[in-house]
Scaffold this motif. Structure first.
Motif, PDB file in Angstrom:
ATOM      1  N   THR A  30       0.850  -1.187   0.000  1.00 27.35           N
ATOM      2  CA  THR A  30       0.000   0.000   0.000  1.00 27.35           C
ATOM      3  C   THR A  30       0.887   1.239   0.000  1.00 27.35           C
ATOM      4  OG1 THR A  30      -0.147   0.078   2.416  1.00 27.35           O
ATOM      5  CG2 THR A  30      -1.868  -1.157   1.246  1.00 27.35           C
ATOM      6  N   TYR A  31       0.291   2.363  -0.413  1.00 25.37           N
ATOM      7  CA  TYR A  31       1.032   3.618  -0.425  1.00 25.37           C
ATOM      8  C   TYR A  31       0.048   4.764  -0.200  1.00 25.37           C
ATOM      9  CZ  TYR A  31       3.635   7.675  -2.021  1.00 25.37           C
ATOM     10  OH  TYR A  31       4.228   8.915  -2.101  1.00 25.37           O
ATOM     11  N   THR A  32       0.426   5.712   0.652  1.00 23.05           N
ATOM     12  CA  THR A  32      -0.402   6.884   0.924  1.00 23.05           C
ATOM     13  C   THR A  32       0.111   8.068   0.100  1.00 23.05           C
ATOM     14  OG1 THR A  32      -0.841   6.123   3.181  1.00 23.05           O
ATOM     15  CG2 THR A  32      -1.286   8.439   2.689  1.00 23.05           C
ATOM     16  N   VAL A  33      -0.758   8.633  -0.710  1.00 30.10           N
ATOM     17  CA  VAL A  33      -0.392   9.714  -1.629  1.00 30.10           C
ATOM     18  C   VAL A  33       0.008  10.969  -0.859  1.00 30.10           C
ATOM     19  CG1 VAL A  33      -1.233  11.207  -3.486  1.00 30.10           C
ATOM     20  CG2 VAL A  33      -1.939   8.803  -3.393  1.00 30.10           C
ATOM     21  N   VAL A  34       1.102  11.594  -1.325  1.00 31.27           N
ATOM     22  CA  VAL A  34       1.534  12.876  -0.768  1.00 31.27           C
ATOM     23  C   VAL A  34       1.485  13.933  -1.858  1.00 31.27           C
ATOM     24  CG1 VAL A  34       3.015  11.773   0.955  1.00 31.27           C
ATOM     25  CG2 VAL A  34       3.976  12.398  -1.273  1.00 31.27           C
ATOM     26  N   LYS A  35       1.600  15.184  -1.491  1.00 29.86           N
ATOM     27  CA  LYS A  35       1.519  16.286  -2.437  1.00 29.86           C
ATOM     28  C   LYS A  35       2.587  16.149  -3.521  1.00 29.86           C
ATOM     29  CE  LYS A  35       1.405  21.335  -2.727  1.00 29.86           C
ATOM     30  NZ  LYS A  35       1.495  22.615  -1.973  1.00 29.86           N
ATOM     31  N   GLY A  36       2.179  16.323  -4.777  1.00 27.83           N
ATOM     32  CA  GLY A  36       3.109  16.251  -5.905  1.00 27.83           C
ATOM     33  C   GLY A  36       3.197  14.883  -6.554  1.00 27.83           C
ATOM     34  N   ASP A  37       2.521  13.887  -6.004  1.00 21.99           N
ATOM     35  CA  ASP A  37       2.575  12.530  -6.556  1.00 21.99           C
ATOM     36  C   ASP A  37       1.810  12.421  -7.871  1.00 21.99           C
ATOM     37  OD1 ASP A  37       4.194  11.165  -4.807  1.00 21.99           O
ATOM     38  OD2 ASP A  37       2.556  10.500  -3.502  1.00 21.99           O
ATOM     39  N   HIS A  38       2.312  11.551  -8.742  1.00 17.80           N
ATOM     40  CA  HIS A  38       1.634  11.106  -9.960  1.00 17.80           C
ATOM     41  C   HIS A  38       1.726   9.582  -9.970  1.00 17.80           C
ATOM     42  CE1 HIS A  38       1.291  15.059 -11.899  1.00 17.80           C
ATOM     43  NE2 HIS A  38       2.516  15.308 -11.456  1.00 17.80           N
ATOM     44  N   LEU A  39       0.780   8.933 -10.642  1.00 14.76           N
ATOM     45  CA  LEU A  39       0.840   7.469 -10.716  1.00 14.76           C
ATOM     46  C   LEU A  39       2.133   7.001 -11.371  1.00 14.76           C
ATOM     47  CD1 LEU A  39      -2.800   6.329 -11.587  1.00 14.76           C
ATOM     48  CD2 LEU A  39      -1.657   6.423  -9.367  1.00 14.76           C
ATOM     49  N   TRP A  40       2.642   7.773 -12.339  1.00 21.00           N
ATOM     50  CA  TRP A  40       3.903   7.397 -13.000  1.00 21.00           C
ATOM     51  C   TRP A  40       5.036   7.328 -11.971  1.00 21.00           C
ATOM     52  CZ3 TRP A  40       5.585   5.963 -17.855  1.00 21.00           C
ATOM     53  CH2 TRP A  40       6.968   6.008 -18.066  1.00 21.00           C
ATOM     54  N   ASP A  41       5.151   8.367 -11.139  1.00 18.94           N
ATOM     55  CA  ASP A  41       6.217   8.406 -10.130  1.00 18.94           C
ATOM     56  C   ASP A  41       6.060   7.262  -9.132  1.00 18.94           C
ATOM     57  OD1 ASP A  41       7.280  10.841 -11.157  1.00 18.94           O
ATOM     58  OD2 ASP A  41       5.667  11.920 -10.161  1.00 18.94           O
ATOM     59  N   ILE A  42       4.824   7.025  -8.720  1.00 22.09           N
ATOM     60  CA  ILE A  42       4.574   5.962  -7.740  1.00 22.09           C
ATOM     61  C   ILE A  42       4.972   4.608  -8.320  1.00 22.09           C
ATOM     62  CG2 ILE A  42       2.770   4.759  -6.434  1.00 22.09           C
ATOM     63  CD1 ILE A  42       1.284   7.475  -6.303  1.00 22.09           C
ATOM     64  N   ALA A  43       4.604   4.371  -9.607  1.00 21.89           N
ATOM     65  CA  ALA A  43       4.965   3.105 -10.259  1.00 21.89           C
ATOM     66  C   ALA A  43       6.475   2.980 -10.400  1.00 21.89           C
ATOM     67  CB  ALA A  43       4.295   3.014 -11.628  1.00 21.89           C
ATOM     68  N   LEU A  44       7.129   4.093 -10.710  1.00 26.76           N
ATOM     69  CA  LEU A  44       8.592   4.079 -10.852  1.00 26.76           C
ATOM     70  C   LEU A  44       9.252   3.710  -9.535  1.00 26.76           C
ATOM     71  CD1 LEU A  44      10.775   4.682 -12.990  1.00 26.76           C
ATOM     72  CD2 LEU A  44      10.836   7.027 -12.132  1.00 26.76           C
ATOM     73  N   ARG A  45       8.720   4.216  -8.441  1.00 24.05           N
ATOM     74  CA  ARG A  45       9.286   3.937  -7.130  1.00 24.05           C
ATOM     75  C   ARG A  45       8.905   2.544  -6.619  1.00 24.05           C
ATOM     76  NH1 ARG A  45       6.736   8.872  -4.259  1.00 24.05           N
ATOM     77  NH2 ARG A  45       7.495   7.840  -2.378  1.00 24.05           N
ATOM     78  N   ALA A  46       7.745   2.061  -7.040  1.00 22.86           N
ATOM     79  CA  ALA A  46       7.279   0.754  -6.569  1.00 22.86           C
ATOM     80  C   ALA A  46       7.845  -0.397  -7.390  1.00 22.86           C
ATOM     81  CB  ALA A  46       5.752   0.703  -6.590  1.00 22.86           C
ATOM     82  N   TYR A  47       7.996  -0.182  -8.703  1.00 20.74           N
ATOM     83  CA  TYR A  47       8.401  -1.279  -9.584  1.00 20.74           C
ATOM     84  C   TYR A  47       9.695  -1.010 -10.355  1.00 20.74           C
ATOM     85  CZ  TYR A  47       3.373  -2.228  -9.016  1.00 20.74           C
ATOM     86  OH  TYR A  47       2.122  -2.436  -8.516  1.00 20.74           O
ATOM     87  N   GLY A  48      10.146   0.250 -10.334  1.00 21.77           N
ATOM     88  CA  GLY A  48      11.280   0.602 -11.175  1.00 21.77           C
ATOM     89  C   GLY A  48      10.874   0.742 -12.624  1.00 21.77           C
TER      90      GLY A  48
END
Length: 205
Positions: free
Chosen positions: A154-172
């Motif tokens: 799971t991940y809690t969204v913070v200010k400035g997040d985009h799904l692209w960035d989250i995927a990059l950080r979660a999966y590379g």
């Protein structure tokens, strides 16, 4: 003299079929050239190319040739928008956004204006509206991404997040943003570009 004239007329009469055939062939060739020139403005799928469409509309922007103009509010906007784009083999919203805005982050604007229920699935031949919006820039640097790897489910969204960035950080792999969106579509809603601070996202593994 009369004898020569008669012979000439007789010859022309004998070759009348040949002359008619030649004239018919010339007409066919001319028509063929006209048809060929017309279809040269079409792509292999029979769709008018983006360049032809833009010329018809009096616009100048084409994919990969982005000219930015500054708006009164100081934002940079690509010249020649809005326009339409026909999806080709291998396209995805990120690459299309890069072509028109020099920024893949504008994929959210394309998804929103076209009301795409699943932005990860666009079809060859599909017509997309490319809106006139300001160019988006990355809000998370590569260094920040590396230092903020997402390892949990799971991940809690913070200010400035985009799904692209989250995927990059979660999966590379930023292109796996579609996996996150599909797992959280009921929570996020129809626009994957609108995720809210403190939203608790499932990160499928």
């Amino acid at each position: 003299m009369d004898s020569r004239l008669k012979n000439t007329l007789k010859t022309l009469k004998l070759n009348e079929d040949t002359i008619s055939t030649l004239l018919g062939a010339i007409v066919v060739v001319v028509i063929g050239l006209l048809v060929f020139n017309y279809f040269r403005s079409l792509n292999p799928q029979g769709q008018i190319t983006d360049q032809a469409a833009l010329e018809d509309d009096g616009q100048t922007a084409t994919p990969g040739q982005v000219k930015l103009v500054e708006e009164e509010d100081g934002q940079m906007v690509p010249e020649g928008l809005p326009t339409t784009y026909t999806v080709k083999q291998g396209d995805h919203l990120w690459s299309i956004a890069e072509s028109f805005y020099n920024s893949g982050y504008n994929w959210t604007d394309i998804a929103s204006v076209n009301h795409l229920d699943n932005p990860g699935q666009i079809e060859v031949g599909q017509q997309l509206t490319i809106p006139k919006v300001a160019v988006k820039v990355a809000t998370v640097s590569q260094e920040q991404t590396t230092n903020n790897t997402i390892e949990g489910n799971t991940y809690t969204v913070v200010k400035g997040d985009h799904l692209w960035d989250i995927a990059l950080r979660a999966y590379g792999d930023g292109f796996r943003w579609t996996d996150i969106y599909q797992a959280n579509q009921d929570l996020i809603g129809p626009n994957p570009g609108l995720i809210e601070v403190d939203m608790n996202l499932t990160i499928p593994r």
